[in-house]
Design an enzyme around this catalytic site. Structure first.
Site, mmCIF file in Angstrom:
data_model
loop_
_atom_site.group_PDB
_atom_site.id
_atom_site.type_symbol
_atom_site.label_atom_id
_atom_site.label_comp_id
_atom_site.label_asym_id
_atom_site.label_seq_id
_atom_site.Cartn_x
_atom_site.Cartn_y
_atom_site.Cartn_z
ATOM 1 N N TYR A 143 44.332 -19.885 68.546
ATOM 2 C CA TYR A 143 45.438 -19.051 68.074
ATOM 3 C C TYR A 143 46.640 -19.924 67.686
ATOM 4 C CZ TYR A 143 49.190 -15.519 68.516
ATOM 5 O OH TYR A 143 50.256 -14.692 68.308
ATOM 6 N N LYS A 147 48.442 -20.469 64.068
ATOM 7 C CA LYS A 147 49.866 -20.185 63.839
ATOM 8 C C LYS A 147 50.586 -21.416 63.278
ATOM 9 C CE LYS A 147 50.194 -15.845 64.843
ATOM 10 N NZ LYS A 147 50.468 -14.897 63.745
ATOM 11 N N ILE A 173 55.686 -10.312 74.086
ATOM 12 C CA ILE A 173 56.448 -9.099 73.791
ATOM 13 C C ILE A 173 56.082 -7.997 74.787
ATOM 14 C CG2 ILE A 173 57.020 -7.369 72.039
ATOM 15 C CD1 ILE A 173 57.876 -10.209 71.225
HETATM 16 N N1 SER Z 1 51.635 -12.842 73.126
HETATM 17 C C1 SER Z 1 50.839 -13.808 72.440
HETATM 18 C C2 SER Z 1 49.638 -14.168 73.219
HETATM 19 O O1 SER Z 1 49.719 -14.140 74.428
HETATM 20 C C3 SER Z 1 51.651 -15.043 72.174
HETATM 21 O O2 SER Z 1 52.061 -15.047 70.862
HETATM 22 O O3 SER Z 1 48.650 -14.509 72.656
#
Ligand code: SER
Length: 311
Positions: A143, A147, A173
């Site tokens: 991930y 990004k 978030i």
């Molecule tokens: N909230 C996301 C994750 O834990 C971080 O960008 O993958």
């Protein structure tokens, strides 16, 4: 020409609330929500919706033409924990969708793009406290790699082709309307559901794992604010920060409202991911350049989460 917005990934944790916020701001007719799956009743009934696979270039183009889209918010992504289980698929979803949308902007089919990055761009070699805007970026997750690559592609399209693409590095978030799916910071949402329903939670991160977090209201404010600014001369994937806490501290704050709440710890593979991410973020550039500031501290987040989830 009137701004017409397409949200790709409108049924996810951020997409669903962003859709409602943008509909309220621009009017229901100006916002097209899209996702590969159905969303909650509010998303589906209050405005326009299209089924859309973010990896289907022709389908995205068709929707852009059909609704005369000017602005795309590309919120579809496979998050950190899920991406470790399906690396190639994650790369496909996270990268191809971005390159398609950047190409449409390069071809002037759309004018403006929002694409979210993440604290996952940082890695073990990054300073973990007060992580600077410009620093070592050696992410250890699929991930995070996607990004970071997306940030560089966005900078490239901005600089070479004048594409207006804007990016924030979201922390974890926290929100109550839609559950997050497959992230490492998801515990900070699950914990509230379990605290109310069961009075106890088994946490997949260790008690002292401090990570940067932000309440949804602040994340939406940052997103809308950065999109409202005049085009930027330089592409920056802005650090944005609000609070930082670990599971033990969050538990303490929840216990102020639910004294009998208990937590146990059973770290799994997500601990390894969390251990490579920053604890606190320096977002002074965003605060200086476009007046970013957050409203919710940990106490306010906990209070609002519990109030909304209880009702
Ligand atoms: N909230 C996301 C994750 O834990 C971080 O960008 O993958």
């Amino acid at each position: 020409m009137q701004e017409k917005i397409l949200i790709i990934g409108a049924c996810g944790q951020i997409g669903s609330e962003l859709t409602l916020k943008l509909r309220a701001k621009h009017g229901n007719e100006a916002v097209i929500a899209s996702d590969i799956r159905e969303g909650n009743a509010e998303i589906m009934q209050n405005g326009l919706f299209e089924f859309l696979d973010a990896t289907d270039k022709a389908a995205i183009l068709m929707i852009i033409h059909k609704h005369e889209i000017t602005t795309v918010y590309l919120m579809a992504a496979m998050l950190s924990a899920t991406a470790e289980k399906q690396p190639k698929k994650a790369w496909d979803i996270n990268m191809n969708s971005l390159l398609y949308v950047l190409d449409f902007a390069k071809e002037k089919l759309i004018k403006k793009v929002f694409w979210p990055s993440s604290i996952a761009v940082f890695g073990e070699t990054t300073p973990r406290i007060d992580t600077p805007q410009k620093t070592i970026l050696e992410p250890a997750t699929v991930y995070g790699i996607s990004k970071l690559a997306g940030e560089r592609w966005s900078a490239y399209y901005h600089d070479k082709f004048g594409v207006d693409v804007r990016t924030l590095r979201y922390p974890g978030i926290i929100s109550w309307k839609t559950l997050p799916g497959g992230g490492t910071t998801d515990y900070a949402v699950e914990i509230f559901h379990k605290a109310i329903k069961d009075g106890t939670y088994e946490c997949f991160l260790a008690e002292n794992t401090t990570l940067p977090m932000m309440y949804m209201d602040d994340a939406l404010k940052a997103t809308v604010d950065i999109m409202d600014k005049k085009p930027f001369d330089t592409y920056v994937s802005y650090n944005v920060a609000a609070v930082s806490f670990n599971p033990k501290e969050l538990t303490g704050t929840i216990q102020k409202h639910i004294p009998n709440f208990t937590i146990t710890y059973k770290p799994d593979f997500r601990q390894e991911i969390a251990d490579t991410w920053p604890q606190t973020i320096n977002d002074s550039l965003a605060r200086k350049e476009w007046d970013w500031n957050h409203e919710y501290d940990t106490d306010a987040i906990v209070k609002d989460m519990l109030t909304n989830l209880k009702s």
